[in-house]
Design an enzyme around this catalytic site. Structure first.
Site, PDB file in Angstrom:
ATOM      1  N   GLY A 145      15.839   4.089  37.926  1.00  0.00           N
ATOM      2  CA  GLY A 145      15.984   2.813  38.621  1.00  0.00           C
ATOM      3  C   GLY A 145      16.293   2.983  40.105  1.00  0.00           C
ATOM      4  N   HIS A 146      16.328   1.867  40.791  1.00  0.00           N
ATOM      5  CA  HIS A 146      16.551   1.936  42.243  1.00  0.00           C
ATOM      6  C   HIS A 146      17.963   2.407  42.574  1.00  0.00           C
ATOM      7  CE1 HIS A 146      17.417  -2.725  42.289  1.00  0.00           C
ATOM      8  NE2 HIS A 146      18.033  -2.125  41.314  1.00  0.00           N
ATOM      9  N   ASN A 147      18.032   3.207  43.643  1.00  0.00           N
ATOM     10  CA  ASN A 147      19.303   3.697  44.171  1.00  0.00           C
ATOM     11  C   ASN A 147      20.024   4.670  43.258  1.00  0.00           C
ATOM     12  OD1 ASN A 147      19.120   0.550  45.324  1.00  0.00           O
ATOM     13  ND2 ASN A 147      19.521   2.166  46.785  1.00  0.00           N
TER      14      ASN A 147
END
Lengths: 340, 340, 340
Positions: free
Chosen positions: B240-242
């Protein structure tokens, strides 16, 4: 689109089914019992839905003998109505014809051999020493690497990748996004860094297999990864290197088999279920959805793991107790002893 | 294909291993102990398989000193036979050479910079302000969007997508179907409808990382998603993002890390395991297959969740009791109190 | 890239927010509280992070009224700061403009209709009787099969496949590698071999849906697979044939719904969670990560399954006891009876 049309009598004869009702009825399509209209064939495979017969507008229904009474109109009697329906429905699947020949945009290595009767679509790349057999369809955007084989009558629908040393049997159907023959996940630790273990094997896919969309099947490290004939893989399945899957086994979406696992024949692996590496599962095993197979299975039957779904508040309380389960069990067993 | 050929003595010297047996033996390939034949090198890394030595037809076996006695033929002695084998096997991995240059079908934005030594295959699209470094291979059907970087010596095998602001270090290997730098899953509810939270960050992949087939790594919402050096991701992994993944961590197939999770260095994440968002996992943590990490982990070690597999009938009975676990535990604890 | 620039007063007015501080401040970008610098807008949505306000270099922060006191600089007051931030951040998302027109490499069936305002990128193939609406973007390497529709304002970023009879509404966003409209997994056993059940339905995707990277949505067997409006699917999700998903439902990465499942409106399905086939989930249900829905849910609320993560040694002991759970429960209940 041409419209296929058959009389009820033609269907009965073609598929060896008994007909009750008007043999001249024209059937031009298939539908569910609930949605079927005039000119359509429907099926009743599960007697639980027998009540739908009364209201169905289907012109013809294929069903079991003991459901036939409840049908207001014409019926075909089958021992296995779902299988009979599947066969008849195929008559109404108006798939487009793909003409033989290679699209001018395709890029094909001079050492590759493409059967003249094969269809190679736009933006297809085919590598060195690969072969595509008679009547194959290789749809748009497929990439076939080096030393691959596509057996007669196989179809790669679109954007399929055969990476290296992937050999497909006859009549294999591969859905978009599938990747067959990528490197297995082989790593060795060397002074704190990973080094890659070369993946020198291939993938062998038997006749009549089906591979779902975005499914991945890695090639073997030394020996091959093998799917025997008639293996059916749904979407987003991951098959590790050197796995062997027995004939007629079906795996549902998002399931996975880790490296060197061996799955028997006629197994059914549920959705999102997993099989750990190097295990062996015998023939005719059913693994239910999201279960994890953590040791070999030597007896046919149905296997499960996991816990049932509850509301989150109840789950939290029970899950907290799971952490104390061994302690609780010891107390129960100790108390039990005392009272004896 | 050219055939690689080395003498046993050459291998011993090249990899700093002690040789017992005929140094003139020619080795032209590698195989498993069980399948190896004349002219092939095999390995024995796990003493459990020592019994296979007697029947192996391998000309040369790399193994640990204390397994050497059991070998009937020539051996190379290694402290870590698997790592030694991995290095030697690479000599026999006859990968095709990809010539430098851009295939005439490729579509490359004028603002992109492609090193002259890079190979760009057919049907590759490269967007604005992107760069491809020295010696890179960008295989057929890859799409590189805007503001992406592919570091020197990296390889995108085929049909890889770098969406936007994906920056790969040196010697990164990406398998087919991987998508790096797609929008993170950022949503906000606004009067009963979702609105999209713009994903303005990028993805940074360190040197020597490997990204499996059909794996997805989203770009960050504001900051970047980061894989440090030598991270190894198997197939069908979702990042996922980050998320940040520490150096030398390996994740097995179908595992996932949700948004803003931080995974330490030298971790091993098992197949289909999950890490919830915003959690932190320290260095040297092992998570076993299909486990779900629901809170941060601050101590190195091995962690698990789930229940063991049993036959379905037994499972049903036990699973039903799981729903009563808190009630049962209360009774046990109460009874325990009473009897004291 | 052009730089977007707005004054604090302009942002306040445009989004109907109260401003405290200097209205002339120029804002040229967005960032997290921790990373923002001069000229950047940040947000504080969760009061737990209020302490970060003191050190933030952000020129402007959007936050709730009761957090405003703690902010040293200019603030915008919002009831829902995250949603307000999402809207403002969109101003700074400098997406490249894709010019209308069809790339010369694209291969488009003469019977397909492409709106003149649509952008069709390189290596796109579009089949018979398909349509692409006004202002659509079809990125590099997409394959659109026969009888598909892409509604006005939709975007297929790159390497998306619409297989057959996939009909997308307006403003649908599809990320790379997604496969929409592949065959559902329909099989019938016939004398020991599988036969394929033709998949004659389609897929209908409502307006404003978003489909993540490498997500797969199969087409229906007879009726259609349906996503109502504003459904949001993350990456690597698997949607079986004839599933119906209600409006405004969001599913996190790696989750799955098996064939004919019906999920209500405003549901949240956690990462890697699964829904078995033919079940029904009512509106406003939350399923937590990696839970398996094994029976229909008729009450809104949060639902879970699974066990908590512990160190492996503890887990092994507790997991072993899970196998005895029914036996243990019987003893507890029997003992309980005795003592009453």
């Amino acid at each position: 689109m041409t419209v296929s049309s058959f009389s009820a009598a033609e269907l009965a004869e073609r598929f060896g089914l008994a007909l009750r009702g008007d043999g001249d009825l024209r059937i031009e399509g298939v539908a569910t019992l609930a949605r079927a209209g005039v000119g359509q064939l429907a099926f009743l495979a599960n007697s639980r839905y027998r009540a739908q017969l009364a209201d169905s507008q289907a012109s013809l229904v294929v069903l079991r003998a003991d459901d036939a009474e409840a049908a207001p109109g014409a019926v075909l009697i089958a021992k296995d109505p779902y299988t009979a329906f599947a066969k008849m429905a195929a008559l109404f699947d108006n798939k487009p014809v793909r003409e033989p020949g290679v699209h001018p945009s395709a890029v094909i290595d001079p050492s590759a051999r493409i059967a003249p009767s094969a269809h190679i679509g736009p933006f297809v790349a085919i590598g060195a020493h690969s072969t595509v057999g008679d009547g194959c369809i290789v749809g748009p955007g497929c990439v076939i690497g080096d030393h691959c084989e596509v057996g007669d009558g196989s179809e790669l629908i679109a954007r399929v990748t055969l990476v290296t040393r992937a050999r497909l049997g006859k009549r294999v159907l591969v859905h978009p996004g599938a990747v067959i023959g990528a490197d297995g996940f082989g790593l060795a630790m060397d002074s704190g860094h990973w080094i890659k273990v070369p993946q020198l094997g291939g993938v062998v896919i038997g006749d009549d297999c089906e591979i779902g969309a975005n499914t991945t099947i890695d090639r073997g490290a030394l020996d091959d990864t093998v799917l025997e004939e008639d293996v059916r893989l749904d979407n987003q399945i991951q098959i590790g290197h050197n796995v062997r899957i027995g004939a007629h086994t079906a795996m549902a979406g998002c399931s996975a088999a880790a490296g060197s696992a061996r799955i028997g024949r006629y197994c059914l692996i549920g959705g999102a279920a997993g099989v750990l590496g190097h295990l062996e599962i015998c023939d005719r095993v059913v693994v239910t959805a999201m279960s994890l197979v953590t040791s070999s299975i030597t007896e046919p039957g149905e296997y499960s793991s996991g816990t049932p779904l509850t509301d989150n508040r109840t789950w939290r309380k029970n899950a907290a107790r799971f952490k104390q389960l061994d302690v609780l069990a010891r107390r129960v067993l100790a108390a039990d002893k005392e009272t004896r």
